[in-house]
Design a protein around this motif. Structure first.
Motif, PDB file in Angstrom:
ATOM      1  N   THR A   1       0.841  -1.188   0.000  1.00 48.31           N
ATOM      2  CA  THR A   1       0.000   0.000   0.000  1.00 48.31           C
ATOM      3  C   THR A   1       0.884   1.249   0.000  1.00 48.31           C
ATOM      4  OG1 THR A   1      -0.104   0.047   2.411  1.00 48.31           O
ATOM      5  CG2 THR A   1      -1.839  -1.189   1.264  1.00 48.31           C
ATOM      6  N   GLN A   2       0.257   2.384  -0.118  1.00 43.83           N
ATOM      7  CA  GLN A   2       0.987   3.650  -0.138  1.00 43.83           C
ATOM      8  C   GLN A   2       1.766   3.883   1.152  1.00 43.83           C
ATOM      9  OE1 GLN A   2      -2.300   6.239  -0.989  1.00 43.83           O
ATOM     10  NE2 GLN A   2      -2.416   5.583  -3.126  1.00 43.83           N
ATOM     11  N   ASP A   3       1.296   3.311   2.278  1.00 47.18           N
ATOM     12  CA  ASP A   3       2.028   3.472   3.538  1.00 47.18           C
ATOM     13  C   ASP A   3       3.035   2.356   3.791  1.00 47.18           C
ATOM     14  OD1 ASP A   3       0.547   1.269   4.399  1.00 47.18           O
ATOM     15  OD2 ASP A   3      -0.494   2.338   6.002  1.00 47.18           O
ATOM     16  N   GLY A   4       3.222   1.457   2.804  1.00 45.23           N
ATOM     17  CA  GLY A   4       4.213   0.392   2.930  1.00 45.23           C
ATOM     18  C   GLY A   4       3.701  -0.905   3.519  1.00 45.23           C
TER      19      GLY A   4
ATOM     20  N   GLY B   1      -6.109   6.182  -2.114  1.00 45.23           N
ATOM     21  CA  GLY B   1      -5.889   5.432  -0.882  1.00 45.23           C
ATOM     22  C   GLY B   1      -6.940   4.385  -0.585  1.00 45.23           C
ATOM     23  N   ARG B   2      -8.112   4.472  -1.218  1.00 42.93           N
ATOM     24  CA  ARG B   2      -9.150   3.465  -0.979  1.00 42.93           C
ATOM     25  C   ARG B   2      -8.735   2.136  -1.601  1.00 42.93           C
ATOM     26  NH1 ARG B   2     -14.299   5.393  -3.660  1.00 42.93           N
ATOM     27  NH2 ARG B   2     -12.779   5.885  -5.271  1.00 42.93           N
ATOM     28  N   LEU B   3      -9.372   1.046  -1.155  1.00 47.11           N
ATOM     29  CA  LEU B   3      -9.169  -0.272  -1.743  1.00 47.11           C
ATOM     30  C   LEU B   3     -10.383  -0.603  -2.603  1.00 47.11           C
ATOM     31  CD1 LEU B   3      -7.833  -2.238   1.364  1.00 47.11           C
ATOM     32  CD2 LEU B   3      -6.507  -1.139  -0.441  1.00 47.11           C
ATOM     33  N   MET B   4     -10.140  -1.290  -3.724  1.00 46.50           N
ATOM     34  CA  MET B   4     -11.221  -1.742  -4.597  1.00 46.50           C
ATOM     35  C   MET B   4     -11.052  -3.233  -4.833  1.00 46.50           C
ATOM     36  SD  MET B   4     -12.285  -0.595  -8.472  1.00 46.50           S
ATOM     37  CE  MET B   4     -11.009  -1.529  -9.320  1.00 46.50           C
ATOM     38  N   ALA B   5     -12.173  -3.966  -4.830  1.00 42.64           N
ATOM     39  CA  ALA B   5     -12.147  -5.414  -5.052  1.00 42.64           C
ATOM     40  C   ALA B   5     -13.248  -5.810  -6.027  1.00 42.64           C
ATOM     41  CB  ALA B   5     -12.331  -6.150  -3.725  1.00 42.64           C
ATOM     42  N   LEU B   6     -12.957  -6.826  -6.836  1.00 40.57           N
ATOM     43  CA  LEU B   6     -13.937  -7.442  -7.730  1.00 40.57           C
ATOM     44  C   LEU B   6     -13.975  -8.921  -7.387  1.00 40.57           C
ATOM     45  CD1 LEU B   6     -12.803  -5.662 -11.016  1.00 40.57           C
ATOM     46  CD2 LEU B   6     -14.823  -5.119  -9.646  1.00 40.57           C
ATOM     47  N   GLY B   7     -15.159  -9.465  -7.034  1.00 34.31           N
ATOM     48  CA  GLY B   7     -15.258 -10.834  -6.526  1.00 34.31           C
ATOM     49  C   GLY B   7     -16.058 -11.771  -7.412  1.00 34.31           C
ATOM     50  N   ARG B   8     -16.006 -13.064  -7.070  1.00 35.48           N
ATOM     51  CA  ARG B   8     -16.647 -14.131  -7.840  1.00 35.48           C
ATOM     52  C   ARG B   8     -17.774 -14.784  -7.041  1.00 35.48           C
ATOM     53  NH1 ARG B   8     -13.920 -19.959  -8.610  1.00 35.48           N
ATOM     54  NH2 ARG B   8     -15.593 -20.609  -7.263  1.00 35.48           N
ATOM     55  N   ASN B   9     -18.695 -15.442  -7.758  1.00 33.86           N
ATOM     56  CA  ASN B   9     -19.780 -16.266  -7.201  1.00 33.86           C
ATOM     57  C   ASN B   9     -20.894 -15.466  -6.552  1.00 33.86           C
ATOM     58  OD1 ASN B   9     -18.547 -18.582  -8.083  1.00 33.86           O
ATOM     59  ND2 ASN B   9     -18.717 -19.639  -6.146  1.00 33.86           N
ATOM     60  N   GLU B  10     -20.888 -14.179  -6.678  1.00 33.28           N
ATOM     61  CA  GLU B  10     -22.011 -13.363  -6.241  1.00 33.28           C
ATOM     62  C   GLU B  10     -22.270 -12.369  -7.347  1.00 33.28           C
ATOM     63  OE1 GLU B  10     -22.060 -11.715  -2.342  1.00 33.28           O
ATOM     64  OE2 GLU B  10     -20.900 -13.360  -1.514  1.00 33.28           O
ATOM     65  N   ASN B  11     -23.458 -11.831  -7.387  1.00 31.08           N
ATOM     66  CA  ASN B  11     -23.728 -10.775  -8.357  1.00 31.08           C
ATOM     67  C   ASN B  11     -24.703  -9.789  -7.743  1.00 31.08           C
ATOM     68  OD1 ASN B  11     -26.591 -11.081  -9.579  1.00 31.08           O
ATOM     69  ND2 ASN B  11     -25.790 -13.183  -9.581  1.00 31.08           N
ATOM     70  N   ILE B  12     -24.658  -8.579  -8.284  1.00 32.82           N
ATOM     71  CA  ILE B  12     -25.598  -7.538  -7.878  1.00 32.82           C
ATOM     72  C   ILE B  12     -26.325  -7.113  -9.143  1.00 32.82           C
ATOM     73  CG2 ILE B  12     -25.859  -5.232  -6.877  1.00 32.82           C
ATOM     74  CD1 ILE B  12     -23.268  -5.718  -5.336  1.00 32.82           C
ATOM     75  N   ASN B  13     -27.613  -7.389  -9.182  1.00 28.77           N
ATOM     76  CA  ASN B  13     -28.426  -7.087 -10.365  1.00 28.77           C
ATOM     77  C   ASN B  13     -27.846  -7.710 -11.628  1.00 28.77           C
ATOM     78  OD1 ASN B  13     -30.083  -5.555  -8.689  1.00 28.77           O
ATOM     79  ND2 ASN B  13     -28.923  -3.694  -9.082  1.00 28.77           N
ATOM     80  N   GLY B  14     -27.245  -8.901 -11.508  1.00 30.19           N
ATOM     81  CA  GLY B  14     -26.699  -9.608 -12.664  1.00 30.19           C
ATOM     82  C   GLY B  14     -25.276  -9.221 -13.040  1.00 30.19           C
ATOM     83  N   TRP B  15     -24.612  -8.387 -12.227  1.00 30.62           N
ATOM     84  CA  TRP B  15     -23.253  -7.935 -12.535  1.00 30.62           C
ATOM     85  C   TRP B  15     -22.289  -8.311 -11.420  1.00 30.62           C
ATOM     86  CZ3 TRP B  15     -22.558  -6.368 -17.335  1.00 30.62           C
ATOM     87  CH2 TRP B  15     -23.673  -5.920 -18.048  1.00 30.62           C
ATOM     88  N   MET B  16     -21.019  -8.482 -11.778  1.00 26.55           N
ATOM     89  CA  MET B  16     -19.978  -8.777 -10.790  1.00 26.55           C
ATOM     90  C   MET B  16     -19.928  -7.638  -9.765  1.00 26.55           C
ATOM     91  SD  MET B  16     -15.881  -9.198 -11.433  1.00 26.55           S
ATOM     92  CE  MET B  16     -16.090 -10.573 -12.546  1.00 26.55           C
ATOM     93  N   PRO B  17     -19.861  -7.977  -8.463  1.00 27.77           N
ATOM     94  CA  PRO B  17     -19.805  -6.910  -7.461  1.00 27.77           C
ATOM     95  C   PRO B  17     -18.461  -6.183  -7.461  1.00 27.77           C
ATOM     96  CG  PRO B  17     -19.627  -9.051  -6.403  1.00 27.77           C
ATOM     97  CD  PRO B  17     -19.892  -9.304  -7.856  1.00 27.77           C
TER      98      PRO B  17
END
Length: 195
Positions: free
Chosen positions: A56-59, A103-119
């Motif tokens: 991360t940005q803080d090491g 600085g925020r974290l972003m994630a894209l996951g598997r086996n779930e969906n929100i309104n038919g799209w990857m969360p």
């Protein structure tokens, strides 16, 4: 700091769950490795280690792992000597995780969906909590895993599977059923995962 880290799950039941998490390091580009050390000794549900591992940005060092019906992150602020889970829950297993420039974290996951799209999950408190919204990619299913990394040049790169219709590969022996095939796509984002 000239160190390669290797993380893996350690099972005692002869299968992929429950797993403890081990770590080993190499200071010579993988020619030799330290002994594996338990960094998450409790055999928890799944805890299948994901990728990428990043600083991360803080090491801090961060990697993702599966958790009960989703993913979480493990962090070290002291170059891997000790590890902690901030406690948040990412929608979907095998999540690809990156730190955004703000600085925020972003994630894209598997086996779930929100309104038919990857969360698409965002954390603005370094993994203590996550907010999920519909992403722009088709959801993944069993046997598929995506990869999300920040390129050295700055943009984000995401490799995933396209949703194919009736794409099957015949098997050579004619006995087993045909395998379903999915096309792999690569996507680059120049705006921190918005498009």
């Amino acid at each position: 700091k000239n160190t390669i880290y290797h993380f893996n799950g350690l099972g005692v039941a002869g299968k992929w769950e429950p797993l403890a998490i081990i770590m080993r390091k190499s200071k010579d580009n993988g020619a030799t490795w330290s002994r594996a050390r338990l960094i998450v000794p409790e055999h928890g549900f799944r805890q299948m280690v994901g990728e990428p591992v990043f600083s991360t940005q803080d090491g801090s060092i961060v990697f993702g792992a599966d958790a009960d019906h989703g993913s979480n992150i493990w962090m070290s602020r002291n170059e891997g000597k000790s590890w902690y889970n901030p406690g948040g829950h990412i929608n979907g297993i095998h999540a690809g995780i990156v730190q955004l420039k703000d600085g925020r974290l972003m994630a894209l996951g598997r086996n779930e969906n929100i309104n038919g799209w990857m969360p698409k999950s965002i954390s603005d408190d370094m993994g203590k909590s996550w907010k999920a919204t519909p992403g722009i990619f088709s959801p993944l299913t069993g046997g598929q895993r995506a990869a999300l990394i920040r390129l050295e040049e700055g943009p984000l790169f995401f490799a995933t599977f396209a949703k194919d219709i009736e794409n099957f590969e015949p098997v050579p022996d004619g006995i087993r059923p045909p395998r379903h095939l999915s096309s792999i796509i690569g996507a680059v984002s120049f705006d921190e995962g918005k498009t």
